[in-house]
Structure formats: structure tokens, C-alpha cells
Enzyme design. Sequence first.
Site, PDB file in Angstrom:
ATOM      1  N   ASP A  56      -8.471   3.792   1.117  1.00 19.07           N
ATOM      2  CA  ASP A  56      -7.458   4.192   2.104  1.00 19.07           C
ATOM      3  C   ASP A  56      -8.173   4.699   3.356  1.00 19.07           C
ATOM      4  O   ASP A  56      -8.876   5.709   3.295  1.00 19.07           O
ATOM      5  CB  ASP A  56      -6.587   5.287   1.492  1.00 19.07           C
ATOM      6  CG  ASP A  56      -5.420   5.665   2.385  1.00 19.07           C
ATOM      7  OD1 ASP A  56      -5.449   5.312   3.583  1.00 19.07           O
ATOM      8  OD2 ASP A  56      -4.488   6.308   1.893  1.00 19.07           O
ATOM      9  N   ASN A  75       2.271   1.481   4.292  1.00 14.76           N
ATOM     10  CA  ASN A  75       2.586   0.226   4.993  1.00 14.76           C
ATOM     11  C   ASN A  75       2.298   0.330   6.493  1.00 14.76           C
ATOM     12  O   ASN A  75       2.984  -0.272   7.317  1.00 14.76           O
ATOM     13  CB  ASN A  75       4.039  -0.208   4.756  1.00 14.76           C
ATOM     14  CG  ASN A  75       4.355  -1.644   5.172  1.00 14.76           C
ATOM     15  OD1 ASN A  75       5.494  -1.962   5.509  1.00 14.76           O
ATOM     16  ND2 ASN A  75       3.378  -2.526   5.161  1.00 14.76           N
ATOM     17  N   CYS A  83      -1.449   0.925   7.362  1.00 14.54           N
ATOM     18  CA  CYS A  83      -2.895   0.666   7.518  1.00 14.54           C
ATOM     19  C   CYS A  83      -3.341  -0.601   6.790  1.00 14.54           C
ATOM     20  O   CYS A  83      -3.655  -1.615   7.417  1.00 14.54           O
ATOM     21  CB  CYS A  83      -3.717   1.855   7.024  1.00 14.54           C
ATOM     22  SG  CYS A  83      -3.472   3.366   7.979  1.00 14.54           S
ATOM     23  N   ARG A  84      -3.370  -0.552   5.454  1.00 14.44           N
ATOM     24  CA  ARG A  84      -3.980  -1.659   4.699  1.00 14.44           C
ATOM     25  C   ARG A  84      -3.063  -2.875   4.555  1.00 14.44           C
ATOM     26  O   ARG A  84      -3.471  -4.005   4.849  1.00 14.44           O
ATOM     27  CB  ARG A  84      -4.403  -1.159   3.296  1.00 14.44           C
ATOM     28  CG  ARG A  84      -5.551  -0.196   3.317  1.00 14.44           C
ATOM     29  CD  ARG A  84      -5.707   0.539   2.002  1.00 14.44           C
ATOM     30  NE  ARG A  84      -4.575   1.443   1.757  1.00 14.44           N
ATOM     31  CZ  ARG A  84      -4.396   2.158   0.647  1.00 14.44           C
ATOM     32  NH1 ARG A  84      -5.270   2.063  -0.328  1.00 14.44           N
ATOM     33  NH2 ARG A  84      -3.360   2.962   0.532  1.00 14.44           N
ATOM     34  N   SER A  85      -1.837  -2.678   4.073  1.00 12.56           N
ATOM     35  CA  SER A  85      -0.997  -3.858   3.784  1.00 12.56           C
ATOM     36  C   SER A  85      -0.578  -4.633   5.039  1.00 12.56           C
ATOM     37  O   SER A  85      -0.451  -5.856   4.970  1.00 12.56           O
ATOM     38  CB  SER A  85       0.205  -3.502   2.907  1.00 12.56           C
ATOM     39  OG  SER A  85       1.041  -2.544   3.496  1.00 12.56           O
ATOM     40  N   CYS A 104       0.865  -1.188   0.000  1.00  7.20           N
ATOM     41  CA  CYS A 104       0.000   0.000   0.000  1.00  7.20           C
ATOM     42  C   CYS A 104       0.896   1.231   0.000  1.00  7.20           C
ATOM     43  O   CYS A 104       2.086   1.131  -0.331  1.00  7.20           O
ATOM     44  CB  CYS A 104      -0.981  -0.019   1.178  1.00  7.20           C
ATOM     45  SG  CYS A 104      -0.224   0.036   2.819  1.00  7.20           S
TER      46      CYS A 104
HETATM   47  P1  4NP Z   1      -1.825   2.852   4.020  1.00 15.43           P
HETATM   48  O1  4NP Z   1      -2.491   4.207   4.565  1.00 15.43           O
HETATM   49  O2  4NP Z   1      -1.281   3.191   2.659  1.00 15.43           O
HETATM   50  O3  4NP Z   1      -2.972   1.917   3.967  1.00 15.43           O
HETATM   51  O4  4NP Z   1      -0.758   2.478   5.013  1.00 15.43           O
HETATM   52  C1  4NP Z   1      -1.813   5.420   4.647  1.00 15.43           C
HETATM   53  C2  4NP Z   1      -0.917   5.634   5.658  1.00 15.43           C
HETATM   54  C3  4NP Z   1      -0.269   6.845   5.758  1.00 15.43           C
HETATM   55  C4  4NP Z   1      -0.517   7.834   4.834  1.00 15.43           C
HETATM   56  C5  4NP Z   1      -1.415   7.612   3.802  1.00 15.43           C
HETATM   57  C6  4NP Z   1      -2.059   6.401   3.713  1.00 15.43           C
HETATM   58  N1  4NP Z   1       0.129   9.084   4.934  1.00 15.43           N
HETATM   59  O5  4NP Z   1      -0.194   9.989   4.160  1.00 15.43           O
HETATM   60  O6  4NP Z   1       1.018   9.251   5.799  1.00 15.43           O
END
Ligand code: 4NP
Length: 149
Positions: free
Chosen positions: A119, A6, A8-10, A3
Site C-alpha cells: 500500500d 480505490n 491508489c493501487r486498483s 484495493c
Molecule cells: P489504496 O490505498 O487501497 O491502494 O487505494 C489507500 C488509500 C486510502 C487509504 C488507505 C489506502 N486510506 O486510509 O484512506
Amino acid sequence: MVCLGNICRSPLAQGILEKKIETHNLNAIVDSAGTGSWHIGNPPDIRSIETANNNGFSISNQRARQFKKLDFEDFDLIYVMDKTNLNDISNLDYNNNHSAKIKLILNEIYPSSNMDVPDPYYGNESGFEIVYDLLDKACDKIISKLNNE
Ligand code: 4NP
């Protein structure tokens, strides 16, 4: 499992698939990474950790890392969460040598739909349950494919 951050989702996708691999006694290694570098070394978002806990597994020992080109060599399948991840990862695959192994994870349950795992970072906890449910179903499909190999 890839993702953006790294966190939240992955990490959830990794934990879900690891648990299913263990349950089904399969021999496979799962890892996760982000396309971005902001969260390198950090544990998953507390909301992802709690979602995992609520569903019977722990992801709190995971630490974020950034996807690297060597991952194309080390892994047979690269599941990305959304089309931006797909674009970013594909751009690292200069000669398109590995394009066949880069897959949008929700195409496992909604073939050819090219849907994104939303997201959840800027939303509330309910977004994390939605992400969990989608990834749980997609990972069931991945397991059934692995079982048939
Ligand atoms: P992820 O979510 O891609 O599912 O881990 C996010 C985590 C952090 C951010 C964006 C999406 N960020 O902008 O810091």
C-alpha cells in the site's frame, strides 16, 4: 481490480490492464473498486495519476466506488491487491460461491506466494513506481492468459 481505498493501487491496475487490452485488441471490460467507503466519488490519488501519466496513459477520469456484492455476478475475475482485501471480499461471499474467481494479483507472477501489492498511500512517490512495475508484470500475465482462452 480491488484495493482498500480505490484511489491508489486498483485505479492503476485498471488503467494498466485497460491499456494492454486495447493494445492486444481483446474484448474485455475492466473496473476497479475499494473495500472501504472513505473515498467514494473521488478521483485517484494525484501520485497514481502522475504515475499513469509518466507511463503513457490517463486514469484521471476514474472515480472511486465501493465493492458491492453484485460485482460477484458481473465480473468473471476479481483481482485483489493484498490479503486484507482478500479477507474482506471473501467475507462478502457468504456461501463461498465465488471464491474461485477471487485472486491475489501477484500470484499471477509469483504463483502461490500470496504476496501483497504494498500500500503506497502513506509513503512517497517511489512507492507508486514500485506498485506500477508489479502491476504491469502481473497484467502482462493476465493478458497472456486471456490471449490463450
Ligand atoms: P489504496 O490505498 O487501497 O491502494 O487505494 C489507500 C488509500 C486510502 C487509504 C488507505 C489506502 N486510506 O486510509 O484512506
